[in-house]
Motif scaffolding. Sequence first.
Motif, PDB file in Angstrom:
ATOM      1  N   LEU A 125       0.861  -1.174   0.000  1.00  0.00           N
ATOM      2  CA  LEU A 125       0.000   0.000   0.000  1.00  0.00           C
ATOM      3  C   LEU A 125       0.900   1.227   0.000  1.00  0.00           C
ATOM      4  O   LEU A 125       1.612   1.489   0.970  1.00  0.00           O
ATOM      5  N   SER A 137       1.409   4.964   0.416  1.00  0.00           N
ATOM      6  CA  SER A 137       0.649   5.816   1.315  1.00  0.00           C
ATOM      7  C   SER A 137       1.419   7.088   1.630  1.00  0.00           C
ATOM      8  O   SER A 137       2.577   7.248   1.236  1.00  0.00           O
ATOM      9  N   CYS A 166      -5.502   7.409   2.481  1.00  0.00           N
ATOM     10  CA  CYS A 166      -4.548   6.320   2.716  1.00  0.00           C
ATOM     11  C   CYS A 166      -4.925   5.544   3.974  1.00  0.00           C
ATOM     12  O   CYS A 166      -4.934   4.311   3.982  1.00  0.00           O
ATOM     13  N   MET A 216      -8.046   3.493   3.274  1.00  0.00           N
ATOM     14  CA  MET A 216      -7.804   2.286   2.493  1.00  0.00           C
ATOM     15  C   MET A 216      -7.117   1.223   3.348  1.00  0.00           C
ATOM     16  O   MET A 216      -7.470   0.045   3.269  1.00  0.00           O
ATOM     17  N   GLU A 217      -6.172   1.619   4.174  1.00  0.00           N
ATOM     18  CA  GLU A 217      -5.486   0.650   5.032  1.00  0.00           C
ATOM     19  C   GLU A 217      -6.473  -0.044   5.966  1.00  0.00           C
ATOM     20  O   GLU A 217      -6.438  -1.267   6.128  1.00  0.00           O
ATOM     21  N   LEU A 229      -8.769  -2.373   3.968  1.00  0.00           N
ATOM     22  CA  LEU A 229      -8.037  -3.510   3.421  1.00  0.00           C
ATOM     23  C   LEU A 229      -7.772  -4.598   4.461  1.00  0.00           C
ATOM     24  O   LEU A 229      -7.680  -5.772   4.117  1.00  0.00           O
ATOM     25  N   VAL A 233       0.343  -7.026   4.381  1.00  0.00           N
ATOM     26  CA  VAL A 233       0.274  -5.695   3.766  1.00  0.00           C
ATOM     27  C   VAL A 233       1.451  -4.872   4.272  1.00  0.00           C
ATOM     28  O   VAL A 233       1.625  -4.691   5.471  1.00  0.00           O
ATOM     29  N   VAL A 273       3.010  -1.194   4.196  1.00  0.00           N
ATOM     30  CA  VAL A 273       2.680   0.203   3.917  1.00  0.00           C
ATOM     31  C   VAL A 273       3.984   0.948   3.665  1.00  0.00           C
ATOM     32  O   VAL A 273       4.904   0.895   4.478  1.00  0.00           O
ATOM     33  N   PRO A 281      -3.693   6.941  -2.241  1.00  0.00           N
ATOM     34  CA  PRO A 281      -3.107   5.631  -1.999  1.00  0.00           C
ATOM     35  C   PRO A 281      -3.240   4.706  -3.209  1.00  0.00           C
ATOM     36  O   PRO A 281      -4.202   4.792  -3.965  1.00  0.00           O
ATOM     37  N   LEU A 329      -2.809   0.494  -4.166  1.00  0.00           N
ATOM     38  CA  LEU A 329      -2.615  -0.875  -3.698  1.00  0.00           C
ATOM     39  C   LEU A 329      -1.996  -1.685  -4.822  1.00  0.00           C
ATOM     40  O   LEU A 329      -2.518  -1.712  -5.941  1.00  0.00           O
ATOM     41  N   HIS A 340      -6.532   2.472  -6.771  1.00  0.00           N
ATOM     42  CA  HIS A 340      -5.981   3.666  -6.155  1.00  0.00           C
ATOM     43  C   HIS A 340      -7.124   4.557  -5.679  1.00  0.00           C
ATOM     44  O   HIS A 340      -8.257   4.378  -6.099  1.00  0.00           O
ATOM     45  N   LEU A 375     -10.380   1.624  -1.932  1.00  0.00           N
ATOM     46  CA  LEU A 375     -10.289   0.183  -2.074  1.00  0.00           C
ATOM     47  C   LEU A 375     -11.439  -0.315  -2.942  1.00  0.00           C
ATOM     48  O   LEU A 375     -12.603  -0.060  -2.639  1.00  0.00           O
TER      49      LEU A 375
END
Length: 79
Positions: free
Chosen positions: A5, A7, A14, A17-18, A21, A32, A34, A52, A54, A63, A66
Motif C-alpha cells: 500500500l 501511502s 490512505c 484504504m489501510e 483492506l 500488507v 505500507v 493511496p 494498492l 488507487h 479500495l
Amino acid sequence: MELTLLSRTYCHLCHDMEAALAPLAGEFGAAVTVVDVDADDALEARWGELVPVLLHGDTELCHYFLDAPKVRDYLSRIR
C-alpha cells in the motif's frame, strides 16, 4: 502473498484504504506492507497524486479507494 500500500502519513484516504483492506487481507492471509511514497523520490515521481495505491508486485489493484470486489477477485485468482 504480499500486498503493498503506497501511502502518505498525512493522507486520510490512505488511512481509510489501510483500514478497509485489513479484513480482506486477513481473509486471504495476505501481508500488507505500507510504504510512504514521500520517503522515496522515485515512488513519489511515479505515483504522485494517485496515492493511496494498492499493489501486488508491479500490478496496480486500485488507487484512491479500495475496490474490494476487484481485489477479492484478483486474490482469488492468484491464490
